[in-house]
Design a protein around this motif. Structure first.
Motif, short mmCIF file in Angstrom:
data_model
loop_
_atom_site.label_atom_id
_atom_site.label_comp_id
_atom_site.label_asym_id
_atom_site.label_seq_id
_atom_site.Cartn_x
_atom_site.Cartn_y
_atom_site.Cartn_z
N ALA A 1 0.88 -1.05 -0.13
CA ALA A 1 0.12 0.25 0.08
C ALA A 1 1.20 1.32 0.15
N ARG A 2 1.94 1.23 1.00
CA ARG A 2 2.64 2.96 0.55
C ARG A 2 3.97 2.52 -0.62
N LEU A 3 4.55 1.37 -0.87
CA LEU A 3 4.66 1.27 -2.25
C LEU A 3 3.75 2.31 -3.50
N HIS B 1 2.66 -12.29 -4.35
CA HIS B 1 1.93 -11.79 -5.55
C HIS B 1 0.55 -11.72 -5.28
N ALA B 2 -0.26 -12.63 -4.45
CA ALA B 2 -1.35 -12.39 -4.55
C ALA B 2 -1.82 -11.44 -3.48
N ILE B 3 -0.94 -10.79 -2.50
CA ILE B 3 -1.27 -9.65 -1.80
C ILE B 3 -1.22 -8.15 -2.21
N ASN B 4 -0.04 -8.21 -3.53
CA ASN B 4 0.42 -7.72 -4.30
C ASN B 4 -0.21 -6.47 -5.21
N SER B 5 -1.20 -7.80 -5.77
CA SER B 5 -2.51 -7.72 -6.87
C SER B 5 -3.51 -7.18 -5.67
N LYS B 6 -4.03 -7.50 -5.00
CA LYS B 6 -5.29 -7.10 -4.08
C LYS B 6 -5.23 -5.72 -3.55
N VAL B 7 -3.52 -5.42 -3.07
CA VAL B 7 -3.82 -4.32 -2.97
C VAL B 7 -3.98 -3.10 -3.54
N LYS B 8 -3.42 -3.52 -5.08
CA LYS B 8 -3.24 -2.93 -6.28
C LYS B 8 -4.71 -2.51 -6.65
N THR B 9 -5.37 -3.73 -6.67
CA THR B 9 -6.63 -3.57 -6.73
C THR B 9 -8.04 -2.68 -5.41
N LEU B 10 -7.27 -2.53 -4.48
CA LEU B 10 -7.90 -1.63 -3.34
C LEU B 10 -8.26 -0.56 -3.69
N LEU B 11 -6.73 -0.10 -3.73
CA LEU B 11 -6.18 0.96 -3.83
C LEU B 11 -7.41 1.74 -5.39
N SER B 12 -7.01 1.26 -6.21
CA SER B 12 -7.73 1.69 -7.24
C SER B 12 -9.70 1.47 -6.92
N ASP B 13 -9.76 0.61 -6.46
CA ASP B 13 -11.43 0.81 -5.68
C ASP B 13 -10.98 2.18 -4.83
N LEU B 14 -10.41 2.00 -4.22
CA LEU B 14 -10.65 3.53 -2.92
C LEU B 14 -10.26 4.66 -4.03
N GLY B 15 -9.58 4.94 -5.29
CA GLY B 15 -9.74 6.37 -6.34
C GLY B 15 -8.83 6.68 -6.74
N LEU B 16 -8.16 5.65 -5.63
CA LEU B 16 -5.59 5.91 -5.64
C LEU B 16 -5.76 5.67 -7.50
N VAL B 17 -4.79 7.02 -7.98
CA VAL B 17 -3.82 6.20 -9.04
C VAL B 17 -2.83 5.37 -8.67
N ILE B 18 -2.72 4.61 -9.03
CA ILE B 18 -1.18 3.38 -8.84
C ILE B 18 0.05 3.95 -9.45
N ASP B 19 1.42 4.13 -9.19
CA ASP B 19 2.49 4.04 -9.99
C ASP B 19 2.56 4.01 -10.64
N ALA B 20 2.50 4.31 -12.18
CA ALA B 20 2.46 3.46 -13.70
C ALA B 20 4.39 2.98 -13.58
N GLU B 21 5.05 3.72 -13.80
CA GLU B 21 6.88 3.52 -13.44
C GLU B 21 6.85 2.20 -11.98
N LEU B 22 6.16 2.13 -11.13
CA LEU B 22 6.34 0.86 -9.88
C LEU B 22 6.02 -0.39 -11.30
#
Length: 145
Positions: free
Chosen positions: A25-27, A118-139
């Motif tokens: 989530a921090r990343l 990797h499952a946690i990583n994927s779920k966190v990205k989905t959660l943050l996206s669902d909460l309206g955060l834009v995920i860092d494209a470079e990361l």
């Protein structure tokens, strides 16, 4: 966004799953998220396997500490994610709650441990996206290479 989104990840020992989720989530959330993790029965240590797994994402999990729910700030979280702590997870004030039924990877083989990571990583990205955060494209680009 007026303030960062407050997200809490809870598992039993706060040594594997919730620690990795907090790190992801921090990343991925950057300044848009304030991530916390805690355990219903904290072990007192962060599993060395979790520390090693997050090194692959250029994240130093060795600076994290296993902590109890009592150590959390007294706030209403925007999202609380529990991970297999069942009845041991008390109700925590939040706008959104979900349970991710992920097995505790503590005693798993390295390959199985990495699958959970990797499952946690994927779920966190989905959660943050669902909460309206834009995920860092470079990361995300670095993760694919």
């Amino acid at each position: 966004m007026a303030h960062p989104i407050n997200v809490l990840f809870v598992c039993v020992e706060n040594s594997n799953r919730s620690q990795m989720a907090e790190a992801f989530a921090r990343l991925h959330g950057g300044e848009g998220v304030t991530a916390f993790s805690a355990g219903s029965r904290p072990s007192g240590i962060v599993n060395p396997k979790a520390i090693a797994a997050l090194r692959g994402f250029d994240y130093d999990l060795s600076k994290h500490h296993s902590k109890s729910l009592d150590a959390l700030p007294s706030i209403e979280f925007d999202a609380v994610i529990t991970m297999g702590c069942g009845d041991a997870c008390p109700h925590i004030r939040s706008h959104f709650h979900d349970d991710w039924p992920l097995l505790d990877p503590s005693d798993m083989s390295p390959a199985a441990y990495n699958e959970i990571c990797h499952a946690i990583n994927s779920k966190v990205k989905t959660l943050l996206s669902d909460l309206g955060l834009v995920i860092d494209a470079e990361l995300q680009k670095r993760e694919r290479t």
